[in-house]
Design a protein around this motif. Structure first.
Motif, PDB file in Angstrom:
ATOM      1  N   ARG A 146      67.750  64.616  13.212  1.00 51.50           N
ATOM      2  CA  ARG A 146      66.786  63.664  13.792  1.00 51.50           C
ATOM      3  C   ARG A 146      67.308  63.095  15.115  1.00 51.50           C
ATOM      4  O   ARG A 146      66.553  63.013  16.095  1.00 51.50           O
ATOM      5  N   TYR A 147      68.578  62.729  15.150  1.00 50.83           N
ATOM      6  CA  TYR A 147      69.129  62.169  16.380  1.00 50.83           C
ATOM      7  C   TYR A 147      69.214  63.221  17.479  1.00 50.83           C
ATOM      8  O   TYR A 147      68.966  62.915  18.654  1.00 50.83           O
ATOM      9  N   GLU A 169      72.036  52.119  15.333  1.00 54.84           N
ATOM     10  CA  GLU A 169      70.717  51.485  15.250  1.00 54.84           C
ATOM     11  C   GLU A 169      70.767  50.056  15.789  1.00 54.84           C
ATOM     12  O   GLU A 169      69.817  49.599  16.430  1.00 54.84           O
ATOM     13  N   LEU A 187      70.548  50.195  19.534  1.00 54.15           N
ATOM     14  CA  LEU A 187      69.178  50.387  20.016  1.00 54.15           C
ATOM     15  C   LEU A 187      68.387  49.085  19.948  1.00 54.15           C
ATOM     16  O   LEU A 187      67.574  48.791  20.837  1.00 54.15           O
ATOM     17  N   ASP A 242      67.197  65.765  17.899  1.00 57.13           N
ATOM     18  CA  ASP A 242      65.834  65.993  18.405  1.00 57.13           C
ATOM     19  C   ASP A 242      65.354  64.838  19.286  1.00 57.13           C
ATOM     20  O   ASP A 242      64.561  65.038  20.210  1.00 57.13           O
ATOM     21  N   SER A 243      65.868  63.611  19.002  1.00 54.17           N
ATOM     22  CA  SER A 243      65.403  62.448  19.773  1.00 54.17           C
ATOM     23  C   SER A 243      66.029  62.394  21.164  1.00 54.17           C
ATOM     24  O   SER A 243      65.544  61.644  22.021  1.00 54.17           O
ATOM     25  N   TYR A 278      66.057  64.401  23.767  1.00 48.45           N
ATOM     26  CA  TYR A 278      65.131  64.703  24.860  1.00 48.45           C
ATOM     27  C   TYR A 278      63.751  64.119  24.604  1.00 48.45           C
ATOM     28  O   TYR A 278      63.115  63.579  25.520  1.00 48.45           O
ATOM     29  N   ASP A 279      63.303  64.185  23.340  1.00 45.94           N
ATOM     30  CA  ASP A 279      61.946  63.727  23.027  1.00 45.94           C
ATOM     31  C   ASP A 279      61.768  62.238  23.298  1.00 45.94           C
ATOM     32  O   ASP A 279      60.693  61.806  23.743  1.00 45.94           O
ATOM     33  N   VAL A 280      62.804  61.430  23.008  1.00 41.02           N
ATOM     34  CA  VAL A 280      62.683  59.978  23.133  1.00 41.02           C
ATOM     35  C   VAL A 280      63.370  59.449  24.391  1.00 41.02           C
ATOM     36  O   VAL A 280      62.823  58.587  25.082  1.00 41.02           O
ATOM     37  N   TYR A 281      64.565  59.988  24.706  1.00 43.76           N
ATOM     38  CA  TYR A 281      65.364  59.398  25.771  1.00 43.76           C
ATOM     39  C   TYR A 281      65.476  60.277  27.016  1.00 43.76           C
ATOM     40  O   TYR A 281      66.116  59.886  27.990  1.00 43.76           O
ATOM     41  N   LEU A 307      70.414  51.422  26.148  1.00 48.04           N
ATOM     42  CA  LEU A 307      70.006  52.816  26.081  1.00 48.04           C
ATOM     43  C   LEU A 307      71.210  53.715  25.809  1.00 48.04           C
ATOM     44  O   LEU A 307      72.257  53.581  26.465  1.00 48.04           O
TER      45      LEU A 307
END
Length: 810
Positions: free
Chosen positions: A560-561, A528, A531, A563-564, A566-569, A536
């Protein structure tokens, strides 16, 4: 030249009968014929000089000066100096000639010696210019500036040559805006501010100073651009300098704007623009410039080709690079050696970076001229392809080596798992007189990480500091990994915190270290923080984070990480990421979720997926699902011993001895050999290795005796041997004996016997730690009141005061 030599030989017979002035003028005229700079013309000068000596003529003044000048230009500085030393009072011309020659040959000390001995009364601006130029050419900017100040203090008038030289020297050291402005003002006051060479030098100072972190690059580049725009006459250097300045300061748009406004077709300026695109990763733009050069009829040279081939190599555009190779072969005839050398070196790099090692070697073999770059390129090809035996053989054949050669080979050994050979090569490099650079240190330190050689790694860390490389990014990252893999995560964290600059590799290494040592919460906290620093994450980052979550049982955070990604990065998870996720779920006993993930993956599950599933089933005793995973692994990797061992161990745990025997028989029938478990520990710079039921170590009996004493003390605290970890059908009493002979127990007890009181015991094992050993070490750490660190095939366990860092989640 031949006719002149003949005339000279015909006339020399009559020189004795001629007056001295005529003879002197004749010799001067003959020496004037040596002025064209070529070996043929220079070879005549010694003959003329020899005739002077034979005829009894004693040259003076301008004749001696011309002889010194010719000997200097033919690089015979030893004889030039002998002539100079024979002159009772050398004039300023002879002194300046020798100063310039020594400076050009890279010997500024002798140039300074001549200059210092030159009386002030005969010095002139030309003499000062020669010495300032000498300092500048030999990269001593401070000395050049100081001599310029001395020149001004002694009232010598600088000219355009002076300012061109002193500005070149300032460009080497300028890091403050006022330095540039002060000398610029001096140029304007001198009246030389309209001369093209001087303005070019001022622009060069501004653009080089603009790259200093202490100044505002935009203001300095603005000053450089203003000078450029106001120049009455621009030459090739003017255009190249301003374009290169913008490129160096990462303003490619401004550089392109200048280039597009250029009427001349200057290949050097186009090369600078293409090189800027390549170094900043703008490969399509670089290739577009290359095509435009062709369309405009601008002749490409070796610098053009090496840049575009480098772009293709870095981007993996093999077909584009191959087309350029064909274009060169088709269009370039009678290639010069310099052209062939640089272009072929670029081609070798293109082919090996695109996985065509054999083709790269073919180009190397067919190259008519090679240099050290060529040899290093092929060595890098073998190393990066993992062909370490070929690299070793090629390394031994190399006619010469430089620091890069050694560094590449050390790195090759290290990353191929030959840590010991990497360290030996590092030591050999130093013995042969090479001073290691930070990259060489990084390779050697990584070798210590591979070998878990903590003390050797600490020594290299001390040497690194002594050599002044403690601020190196590559060495710092290697130290983080080394300390982490040697079980000293606190030292790894200390290195990370004290590094002056960190990159994504540093963050990834530190997150991985915390996760491997059971500090999952701290690993996530560090992620964290990463970030928050606007760094990145990449695919490696997520592998380390998911592993940390898996080791700490942080299922919610891991999902959670994942899933993030592709969804976030925008990072598509690979099979290795899915394997980490399945491992996370299976360790937590969430097999239904794990099966759902496998069914929804965008590709067929491979071996890493089934291995993660089987390992989870082994922990929780899920026989049905474990058998299915093992069957898939038998299909995909029938020779992998781990599958047979895990499945047979699962059967043994539930007492299905017949099924276990069938798996063992299948293993024998297929000739699959189990990797023997072993543990090792470093004591007094020597690595001691222990096997199960070891009887070979010279001090093993003392180890067994001390282990028995410890077991008695441990039993008083409640330790009971867990015989379910004996994977054979035998009597309970014999099972307890088998547990006591496990290699990790023997290595730990040896460390307790041999290491100083209070010292941490660090043991390494190639396979997963035994459950009974894990429980025993908790009790043992309490009995002996010291820390025990064990690294198994998956992670680290820190045992302190009866507890383990893994929290029994492993």
């Amino acid at each position: 030249m031949k006719n002149a030599t003949t005339t000279f030989l015909n006339l020399t017979q009559n020189l004795r009968q001629t007056d001295i002035r005529t003879v002197a003028n004749y010799y001067a005229a003959q020496l004037q014929l040596c002025c064209p700079q070529s070996p043929t013309s220079y070879s005549v000068a010694p003959k003329i000089h020899a005739h002077m000596i034979a005829s009894g003529f004693r040259p003076r003044g301008h004749i001696l000066n011309r002889l010194i000048d010719v000997y200097c230009k033919s690089s015979d500085l030893v004889y030039a100096r002998k002539l100079f030393d024979r002159i009772p009072e050398p004039d300023i011309v002879a002194r300046t000639t020798l100063i310039a020659a020594y400076s050009a040959s890279g010997n500024p000390k002798l140039a300074v010696e001549i200059f210092s001995e030159t009386p002030l009364c005969i010095r002139d601006s030309v003499c000062y210019n020669a010495m300032i130029t000498g300092y500048s050419h030999n990269k001593d900017g401070h000395a050049a500036i100081e001599l310029f100040r001395d020149m001004r203090r002694k009232n010598f008038q600088p000219d355009d040559f002076t300012f061109t030289s002193v500005l070149g020297a300032l460009a080497l050291i300028a890091d403050h805006e006022e330095h540039c402005q002060q000398l610029h003002c001096a140029v304007v006051k001198s009246g030389t501010g309209f001369i093209t060479s001087v303005v070019n030098a001022i622009i060069s100072v501004y653009v080089k100073c603009a790259s200093s972190p202490l100044v505002s690059s935009s203001s300095l580049m603005g000053a450089a651009r203003k000078l450029f725009d106001e120049m009455p006459v621009r030459d090739e250097l003017s255009w190249t300098t301003i374009i290169t300045g913008y490129v160096r300061n990462n303003d490619l748009d401004a550089a392109r704007h200048v280039l597009d406004g250029m009427n001349e077709k200057l290949v050097v300026a186009w090369n600078a623009m293409i090189s800027g695109y390549v170094h900043n990763g703008f490969v399509p733009e670089a290739l577009g410039m290359f095509r435009k050069m062709h369309l405009l009829g601008i002749k490409q040279d070796e610098f053009t080709y090496t840049s575009v081939l480098s772009a293709c190599a870095n981007a993996g555009l093999f077909l584009h690079g191959k087309q350029i190779h064909a274009y060169i072969l088709r269009t370039e005839a009678r290639l010069a050696h310099d052209f062939l050398l640089s272009v072929n070196n670029a081609l070798i790099t293109l082919y090996w970076k695109c996985g065509k090692v054999d083709e790269a070697r073919k180009i190397f073999n067919e190259t008519p001229v090679r240099d050290l770059v060529s040899w290093n390129a092929i060595l890098s090809a073998y190393v990066n392809a993992g062909q370490i035996d070929e690299a070793r053989s090629f390394f031994s054949e190399m006619p010469e080596r430089n620091l890069l050669t050694w560094t590449v080979m050390i790195s090759g050994f290290t990353h191929s798992g030959f840590g010991e050979e990497g360290l030996k090569l590092f030591n050999q490099m130093k013995l042969e007189g090479f001073k290691p650079c930070d990259y060489a240190f990084a390779g050697a330190i990584t070798s210590c990480a591979v070998l878990a050689a903590l003390e050797h790694g600490r020594q290299l860390h001390a040497q690194l500091v002594r050599f002044g490389f403690d601020s190196s990014l590559s060495a710092g990252n290697a130290l983080i990994t080394m300390y982490a893999r040697c079980g000293v995560v606190e030292a790894a964290h200390c290195v990370f915190l004290t590094m002056p600059y960190v990159d994504s590799v540093s963050w990834n290494a530190m997150i991985a270290a915390l996760g491997q040592h059971g500090h999952g919460a701290q690993a996530i906290e560090l992620f964290e923080d990463m970030l928050k620093e606007d760094i990145l994450p990449d695919r490696i980052t997520f592998l380390t984070v998911l592993s940390a979550c898996s080791h700490a049982g942080l299922v919610k955070e891991g999902r959670r990480y994942f899933d993030s990604m592709y969804d976030v990065y925008g990072i598509r998870p690979g099979e290795d990421h899915y394997a980490r996720l399945i491992d996370l779920l299976c360790r937590a006993g969430k097999f239904a979720e794990a099966k759902d993930v496998i069914q929804t993956m965008p590709f067929e599950p491979g071996t890493v997926i089934w291995e993660a599933l089987l390992a989870g089933c082994r922990i929780h005793g899920n026989m049905d699902l474990g058998i299915k995973a093992a069957e898939r692994l038998f299909e995909q990797m029938p020779q992998h011993d781990g599958t047979y061992v895990l499945l047979s161990n699962m059967y043994a745990h539930v007492g299905r001895w017949d099924d276990m025997a069938k798996v063992r028989k299948l293993m024998r029938d297929r000739r699959v050999k189990k990797e023997p478990g072993c543990s090792w520990i470093e004591v007094e710079n020597k690595v001691h290795v222990f096997l199960v039921d070891d009887a070979m170590h010279p001090e093993v009996q003392a180890v067994y005796n001390y282990l028995e004493q410890l077991r008695l003390e441990m039993r008083k605290l409640g330790y009971v041997p867990d015989t379910k970890f004996v994977l054979h059908d035998m009597e309970s009493e014999h099972k307890e004996y088998v547990l006591s002979t496990h290699s990790e127990k023997l290595a730990v007890v040896f460390g307790l016997l041999k290491l100083p009181l209070g010292a941490t015991v660090r043991v390494f094992k190639n396979l997963r730690i035994c459950g009974d050993c894990h429980n025993a070490f908790k009790f043992m750490s309490k009995v002996v009141a010291r820390e025990i660190v064990v690294r198994d095939g998956k992670r680290f366990h820190h045992f302190r005061d009866g507890e383990c860092s893994c929290g029994n989640y492993w």
